[in-house]
Scaffold this motif. Structure first.
Motif, PDB file in Angstrom:
ATOM      1  N   PHE A  37     -21.175  -8.298  -0.391  1.00 53.71           N
ATOM      2  CA  PHE A  37     -19.805  -8.723  -0.089  1.00 53.71           C
ATOM      3  C   PHE A  37     -19.841  -9.959   0.798  1.00 53.71           C
ATOM      4  N   ARG A  38     -19.079 -10.968   0.403  1.00 54.81           N
ATOM      5  CA  ARG A  38     -18.929 -12.177   1.209  1.00 54.81           C
ATOM      6  C   ARG A  38     -17.448 -12.482   1.353  1.00 54.81           C
ATOM      7  N   PRO A  39     -16.957 -12.533   2.592  1.00 57.81           N
ATOM      8  CA  PRO A  39     -15.524 -12.779   2.834  1.00 57.81           C
ATOM      9  C   PRO A  39     -15.186 -14.261   2.718  1.00 57.81           C
ATOM     10  N   THR A  40     -15.296 -14.795   1.527  1.00 55.69           N
ATOM     11  CA  THR A  40     -15.102 -16.229   1.305  1.00 55.69           C
ATOM     12  C   THR A  40     -13.650 -16.663   1.409  1.00 55.69           C
ATOM     13  N   GLY A  41     -12.736 -15.713   1.279  1.00 53.70           N
ATOM     14  CA  GLY A  41     -11.337 -16.061   1.100  1.00 53.70           C
ATOM     15  C   GLY A  41     -11.065 -16.361  -0.361  1.00 53.70           C
ATOM     16  N   GLY A  42      -9.818 -16.228  -0.744  1.00 50.13           N
ATOM     17  CA  GLY A  42      -9.418 -16.503  -2.114  1.00 50.13           C
ATOM     18  C   GLY A  42      -8.397 -17.622  -2.152  1.00 50.13           C
ATOM     19  N   TYR A  43      -8.133 -18.125  -3.351  1.00 55.67           N
ATOM     20  CA  TYR A  43      -7.186 -19.227  -3.525  1.00 55.67           C
ATOM     21  C   TYR A  43      -6.370 -18.995  -4.790  1.00 55.67           C
ATOM     22  N   GLU A  44      -5.111 -19.386  -4.720  1.00 52.78           N
ATOM     23  CA  GLU A  44      -4.282 -19.424  -5.917  1.00 52.78           C
ATOM     24  C   GLU A  44      -3.934 -20.881  -6.186  1.00 52.78           C
ATOM     25  N   LEU A  45      -4.121 -21.309  -7.428  1.00 50.06           N
ATOM     26  CA  LEU A  45      -3.883 -22.712  -7.745  1.00 50.06           C
ATOM     27  C   LEU A  45      -2.609 -22.885  -8.563  1.00 50.06           C
TER      28      LEU A  45
END
Length: 381
Positions: free
Chosen positions: A107-115
């Motif tokens: 698990f890596r808490p990279t963050g997510g993005y919505e484009l």
């Protein structure tokens, strides 16, 4: 087939709980049952030699919903029910991480993005309008001061094409799906579950003593005091009346690239399109919205229409200007329905279901397995 004395007295013995479906939910249910009562005899039946369906075929997103997806959920089910579902997804993710450990599942808490592209101006405006309220609601669930924020400054750095706006989602991350499932299998066995892979359930019937008899693809019949069906998108093969439908998602992975300019999970078109980086490659999937009827199937496979669409997204948006040919294509089968909330209930005496994870199995599967285990334990008491 004639079964040997040893087979009959070991593998084919009656059990307390027979779980059909060896994916995230089924294995989590087995683990929860045996952690509550190690004396239970729990058997997990899985048709594939691997836990196929969606558990080993998803994108490895540890997510709880993009803003446009949540707005769509609220329009269908109301704000209160939608936030309750988000809270369960969040709780399920934390349960998965505690149970297996972040290092094990990578698990890596990279963050997510919505484009958002030019055609998505109205959707983006709706997200901006609701952002403060969403952050306040999510603060009560996760404790994070800010979950969603505008991240347009990251667009050039990520090298994305035709993207006008980005919204970042804190608390989201990525996992290694294969390592997650391997760890769940090992933990279920450590707790004492018997796992029978490559053996499908073909039907079931009530026994006169209140138990359940399950016929299998090998011709043998397994007997249990309780039956739990966790086959998600395949559930109607055993229980045709359930309000759950299969939903196929198609996925590609590129060869290793010289550089992947982004690190995170990305959502587009209410989550119908998604991509991430993995091991120096790009994983991209979705496109089901192009042919909802055709993709309402439990048959694995890919189609030219959706493959072409995903390749366009890959070359125009994700890796613009690069002619990259995918190295892998595959598909997975989710369980969806008119309602987003999972189905967790008793459908007949001693027969229980835990299905319809709505494409959020990584997030909510551990919790759904825990909840159906608690349902069984209550009826055993």
């Amino acid at each position: 087939m004639d079964w040997s004395y040893w087979e009959r007295n070991t593998f084919l013995q009656p059990c307390d709980v027979l779980i059909v479906g060896g994916g995230i939910t089924g294995l989590s249910a087995a683990i929860a049952l045996l952690e509550a009562d190690p004396r239970l005899r729990v058997t997990v039946l899985e048709r594939g030699f691997l836990p196929l369906g969606a558990s080993t075929r998803n994108a490895g997103f540890a997510c709880f919903g993009s803003m446009t997806e949540l707005l769509d959920d609220m329009a269908r089910m109301g704000e209160q029910a939608a936030w309750q579902l988000v809270a369960r997804r969040w709780e399920g993710l934390q349960l998965l991480r505690r149970r297996l450990g972040d290092e094990v599942i990578r698990f890596r808490p990279t963050g997510g993005y919505e484009l958002f592209r030019d055609d998505d101006a109205q959707a983006y405006a709706s997200c901006l309008e609701k952002m403060d309220a969403f952050n306040e609601a999510m603060r009560d669930i996760s404790g994070m001061p800010v979950t969603w924020s505008v991240a347009d400054d990251a667009i050039p750095r990520f090298g994305l094409g035709q993207v006008r706006h980005l919204i970042r989602t804190e608390g989201e991350g990525m996992i290694d799906t294969g390592r997650m499932m391997d760890a769940l299998i090992r933990l279920a066995r450590e707790r004492g579950a018997r796992l029978l892979f490559g053996l499908g359930a073909e039907g079931w019937q009530q026994r006169d003593d209140g138990g359940v008899a399950v016929s299998t693809s090998a011709g043998c019949v397994l007997h249990a005091a309780h039956l739990v069906v966790t086959t998600n998108g395949f559930a109607r093969r055993l229980l045709p009346e359930l309000a759950v439908l299969p939903a196929r998602n198609q996925v590609l992975v590129t060869p290793p690239l010289d550089e992947v300019p982004f690190d995170g999970t990305f959502h587009y078109l209410k989550g119908y399109v998604y991509f991430r980086n993995v091991d120096g490659r790009v994983l991209l999937g979705g496109g089901r919205h192009l042919d909802i009827e055709g993709e309402t199937t439990d048959a694995f496979g890919t189609t030219e229409r959706i493959r072409s669409f995903l390749l366009d997204i890959l070359r125009q948006v994700v890796l613009p200007g690069k002619e990259v040919a995918p190295e892998y294509w595959w598909s997975g089968i989710m369980g969806v329905g008119e309602e987003k909330a999972p189905i967790i209930r008793t459908v007949a005496p001693h027969v229980h279901v835990a299905v319809r994870l709505g494409g959020m199995g990584v997030a909510i599967g551990s919790l759904v397995g825990q909840e159906v285990a608690e349902l069984v334990l209550e009826q055993m008491a």
